[in-house]
Write a protein that holds these residues in place. Structure first.
Motif, PDB file in Angstrom:
ATOM      1  N   GLN A 131       0.846  -1.190   0.000  1.00 52.52           N
ATOM      2  CA  GLN A 131       0.000   0.000   0.000  1.00 52.52           C
ATOM      3  C   GLN A 131       0.884   1.243   0.000  1.00 52.52           C
ATOM      4  O   GLN A 131       1.784   1.381   0.822  1.00 52.52           O
ATOM      5  CB  GLN A 131      -0.908   0.013   1.225  1.00 52.52           C
ATOM      6  CG  GLN A 131      -1.884   1.196   1.226  1.00 52.52           C
ATOM      7  CD  GLN A 131      -2.862   1.154   2.395  1.00 52.52           C
ATOM      8  OE1 GLN A 131      -2.973   0.136   3.072  1.00 52.52           O
ATOM      9  NE2 GLN A 131      -3.562   2.239   2.634  1.00 52.52           N
ATOM     10  N   GLY A 132       0.618   2.137  -0.923  1.00 51.00           N
ATOM     11  CA  GLY A 132       1.483   3.295  -1.104  1.00 51.00           C
ATOM     12  C   GLY A 132       2.648   3.014  -2.025  1.00 51.00           C
ATOM     13  O   GLY A 132       3.580   3.813  -2.127  1.00 51.00           O
TER      14      GLY A 132
ATOM     15  N   ALA B  16       3.546   5.739  -4.618  1.00 51.61           N
ATOM     16  CA  ALA B  16       4.303   6.864  -4.064  1.00 51.61           C
ATOM     17  C   ALA B  16       5.765   6.466  -3.862  1.00 51.61           C
ATOM     18  O   ALA B  16       6.687   7.244  -4.161  1.00 51.61           O
ATOM     19  CB  ALA B  16       3.695   7.305  -2.737  1.00 51.61           C
ATOM     20  N   CYS B  17       5.986   5.246  -3.370  1.00 53.52           N
ATOM     21  CA  CYS B  17       7.356   4.752  -3.191  1.00 53.52           C
ATOM     22  C   CYS B  17       8.039   4.541  -4.540  1.00 53.52           C
ATOM     23  O   CYS B  17       9.258   4.717  -4.656  1.00 53.52           O
ATOM     24  CB  CYS B  17       7.340   3.451  -2.404  1.00 53.52           C
ATOM     25  SG  CYS B  17       6.710   3.626  -0.715  1.00 53.52           S
TER      26      CYS B  17
ATOM     27  N   TYR C 277      -4.814   9.281  -5.163  1.00 51.41           N
ATOM     28  CA  TYR C 277      -4.042  10.277  -4.422  1.00 51.41           C
ATOM     29  C   TYR C 277      -4.568  11.669  -4.784  1.00 51.41           C
ATOM     30  O   TYR C 277      -4.811  11.953  -5.972  1.00 51.41           O
ATOM     31  CB  TYR C 277      -2.561  10.215  -4.797  1.00 51.41           C
ATOM     32  CG  TYR C 277      -1.831   8.964  -4.386  1.00 51.41           C
ATOM     33  CD1 TYR C 277      -0.985   8.962  -3.273  1.00 51.41           C
ATOM     34  CD2 TYR C 277      -1.961   7.772  -5.101  1.00 51.41           C
ATOM     35  CE1 TYR C 277      -0.295   7.812  -2.894  1.00 51.41           C
ATOM     36  CE2 TYR C 277      -1.283   6.622  -4.732  1.00 51.41           C
ATOM     37  CZ  TYR C 277      -0.444   6.651  -3.637  1.00 51.41           C
ATOM     38  OH  TYR C 277       0.233   5.507  -3.262  1.00 51.41           O
TER      39      TYR C 277
ATOM     40  N   LEU D  94       6.147   8.060   3.443  1.00 48.97           N
ATOM     41  CA  LEU D  94       5.054   7.858   2.496  1.00 48.97           C
ATOM     42  C   LEU D  94       4.271   6.580   2.799  1.00 48.97           C
ATOM     43  O   LEU D  94       3.049   6.549   2.637  1.00 48.97           O
ATOM     44  CB  LEU D  94       5.602   7.824   1.068  1.00 48.97           C
ATOM     45  CG  LEU D  94       6.129   9.161   0.545  1.00 48.97           C
ATOM     46  CD1 LEU D  94       6.802   8.993  -0.804  1.00 48.97           C
ATOM     47  CD2 LEU D  94       5.006  10.187   0.462  1.00 48.97           C
ATOM     48  N   ILE D  95       4.954   5.536   3.234  1.00 48.74           N
ATOM     49  CA  ILE D  95       4.238   4.308   3.614  1.00 48.74           C
ATOM     50  C   ILE D  95       3.306   4.583   4.800  1.00 48.74           C
ATOM     51  O   ILE D  95       2.132   4.169   4.811  1.00 48.74           O
ATOM     52  CB  ILE D  95       5.239   3.185   3.952  1.00 48.74           C
ATOM     53  CG1 ILE D  95       5.942   2.706   2.676  1.00 48.74           C
ATOM     54  CG2 ILE D  95       4.522   2.008   4.620  1.00 48.74           C
ATOM     55  CD1 ILE D  95       6.985   1.649   2.917  1.00 48.74           C
TER      56      ILE D  95
ATOM     57  N   CYS E 266       0.316   6.786   3.627  1.00 48.78           N
ATOM     58  CA  CYS E 266      -0.682   6.038   2.856  1.00 48.78           C
ATOM     59  C   CYS E 266      -1.487   5.096   3.749  1.00 48.78           C
ATOM     60  O   CYS E 266      -2.690   4.891   3.514  1.00 48.78           O
ATOM     61  CB  CYS E 266       0.005   5.252   1.735  1.00 48.78           C
ATOM     62  SG  CYS E 266       0.676   6.312   0.429  1.00 48.78           S
TER      63      CYS E 266
ATOM     64  N   TYR F   8      -4.458   5.904   1.120  1.00 52.83           N
ATOM     65  CA  TYR F   8      -4.077   6.037  -0.289  1.00 52.83           C
ATOM     66  C   TYR F   8      -3.415   4.749  -0.777  1.00 52.83           C
ATOM     67  O   TYR F   8      -2.817   3.998  -0.005  1.00 52.83           O
ATOM     68  CB  TYR F   8      -3.075   7.182  -0.481  1.00 52.83           C
ATOM     69  CG  TYR F   8      -3.512   8.537  -0.003  1.00 52.83           C
ATOM     70  CD1 TYR F   8      -4.853   8.924  -0.023  1.00 52.83           C
ATOM     71  CD2 TYR F   8      -2.577   9.463   0.463  1.00 52.83           C
ATOM     72  CE1 TYR F   8      -5.244  10.177   0.423  1.00 52.83           C
ATOM     73  CE2 TYR F   8      -2.950  10.716   0.912  1.00 52.83           C
ATOM     74  CZ  TYR F   8      -4.281  11.068   0.893  1.00 52.83           C
ATOM     75  OH  TYR F   8      -4.663  12.313   1.334  1.00 52.83           O
ATOM     76  N   GLY F   9      -3.505   4.522  -2.071  1.00 56.44           N
ATOM     77  CA  GLY F   9      -2.659   3.521  -2.723  1.00 56.44           C
ATOM     78  C   GLY F   9      -3.007   2.069  -2.457  1.00 56.44           C
ATOM     79  O   GLY F   9      -2.117   1.216  -2.507  1.00 56.44           O
TER      80      GLY F   9
ATOM     81  N   ASP G  99      -2.319   0.093  -5.832  1.00 50.56           N
ATOM     82  CA  ASP G  99      -1.138   0.584  -6.555  1.00 50.56           C
ATOM     83  C   ASP G  99      -0.460  -0.481  -7.405  1.00 50.56           C
ATOM     84  O   ASP G  99       0.378  -0.155  -8.254  1.00 50.56           O
ATOM     85  CB  ASP G  99      -0.120   1.172  -5.572  1.00 50.56           C
ATOM     86  CG  ASP G  99      -0.489   2.581  -5.145  1.00 50.56           C
ATOM     87  OD1 ASP G  99      -1.493   3.099  -5.654  1.00 50.56           O
ATOM     88  OD2 ASP G  99       0.229   3.152  -4.300  1.00 50.56           O
TER      89      ASP G  99
END
Length: 425
Positions: A89-90, A93-94, A130, A188-189, A192, A197-198, A201
């Protein structure tokens, strides 16, 4: 003369005169009114400032980065990073952080990284839920790695300005670059997870080995360039020329993503970017010459050593000062003007000049994601087609993360010097 130079420079900055032009005009004004030297000195010092073989690496690395961006490298690196972390998850972003870290080792420029990766990942993050402001903030902060991971144009400029080994600076940039990437990755993890979020992904992710094969030639470039430098095969400047040739061959003959139109656009953009930087270098060289000739560095050194009795207090003051400078002055100009003044003082306190170069660059890199002169902010806003106000709130915690990394780089020399000590000393 020092007061006149500073006053005239502030007036020109307030009138929005370009930085490079301001430096030349302020220097010419100081020579005309407060020196017996002829104005011919302006042309002479401008030429001398640019007459440097290591500086050739700047336009060549800019060109290689633009060629790689036009040659289909960005999309392949995104696919590779997504295949590695898209399942969490996220992960998207990563993916942005990892892709920017890899692309930074190709382009050496944070702005180039913002545009090349942002046009792919910002819309992708928005499609996966996002908020657009958050997606743009993630891209702007991640692209900061472009000035840390070698080859780095700001590190080249610091090396030229202070006569520090560019090869050692490149190697020293690896640790801080990985540290900032790890800090952003962790934040970011957590973000999220909290915001939700995410969760999807991993949609559209390629199998890892498929993505690795597709991006093989893109990944070979940093290995060839950096391996050649540290293997003693060629200098950093020669490595920049190798990078240009490699980017052309891969983009035209391997990926077949570039024609004459794309090559022309890459050369045109590179000429514009290089010209801006070279004008700043020329002006900063003239300005620094006059400041040094006036004896100001000696005065500043004596004053600083009286005020700050310890190395740690001096470094904290430098961090605060550079953070403020980075908010208002373009990174290249700040390095070229301030590095020759501050580095001798740092050496007097026992700070290694290679580590101090990373302290300066990491601090000024923060200026790229803080208004009013945050070039990464404006680039990310342009890609996302949003106003600056929408990107600031989600960006603030990321700035705090990078500031924490700055303190670690400042007070833990091993982060910068570990690899340098292993290979050079």
């Amino acid at each position: 003369m020092n007061a006149a130079l500073a006053f005239s420079l502030l007036i020109l900055f307030s009138l929005a005169v370009p930085i490079g032009v301001s430096l030349v005009l302020a220097s010419a004004f100081g020579i005309h009114l407060y020196s017996t030297a002829p104005l011919l000195l302006v042309a002479q010092r401008v030429f001398t400032s640019l007459d440097s073989f290591p500086l050739l690496a700047v336009p060549l690395f800019i060109l290689s980065g633009n060629l790689m961006a036009a040659g289909g490298i960005s999309e392949r690196l995104v696919d590779l990073a997504k295949s590695m972390v898209g399942g969490i998850q996220g992960g998207l972003a990563c993916t942005c952080v990892i892709t920017c870290m890899i692309f930074a080792s190709v382009s050496g420029s944070s702005v180039a990284t913002t545009f090349a990766i942002g046009v792919i990942l910002i819309p992708a993050m928005v499609r996966h839920g996002y908020p657009v402001g958050t997606a743009a903030a993630i891209q702007a902060a991640s692209a900061e790695l472009g000035v840390l991971i070698p080859p780095s144009i700001p590190l080249i400029l610091y090396g030229v300005a202070t006569e520090t080994s560019i090869g050692q600076l490149f190697l020293a940039g690896v640790g801080p670059g990985i540290l900032v990437a790890a800090g952003l990755f962790t934040y970011l993890i957590i973000l999220c997870r909290i915001k939700g979020y995410g969760k999807s992904d991993d949609d559209g992710s390629l199998p890892f080995f498929t993505a690795l094969l597709r991006s093989f030639w893109a990944l070979m470039m940093p290995f060839i360039v950096l391996g050649g430098i540290y293997g003693g095969i060629f200098t950093p400047t020669e490595a920049s020329a190798v990078a240009v040739v490699y980017a052309l061959v891969v983009g035209v003959f391997v990926y077949r993503a570039m024609g004459l139109r794309e090559i022309h656009a890459a050369f045109k953009n590179s000429v514009v970017s290089s010209t801006v930087i070279m004008i700043i270098i020329a002006g900063a060289g003239l300005f620094s010459f006059l400041v040094t000739r006036s004896g100001l560095p000696v005065i500043i050194t004596e004053w600083v050593q009286e005020v700050f009795t310890s190395k740690y207090g001096f470094l904290l003051a430098v961090n605060i000062f550079l953070f403020g400078v980075g908010m208002f002055i373009e990174t290249s100009a700040a390095i070229l003007v301030l590095a020759p003044l501050l580095t001798p003082i740092a050496i007097a306190y026992g700070v290694d000049p290679v580590q101090f170069g990373l302290i300066i660059v990491v601090n000024l890199a923060l200026g790229m994601i803080t208004p009013p002169v945050g070039v990464n902010l404006f680039a990310a806003c342009a890609v996302a087609n949003i106003s600056l106000q929408r990107i600031i709130p989600p960006l603030v915690p990321m700035v705090a993360v990078v500031m924490g990394c700055v303190l670690l780089v400042t007070y833990v020399p091993f982060i910068s010097l570990g690899l340098v000590e292993l290979l050079y000393r």
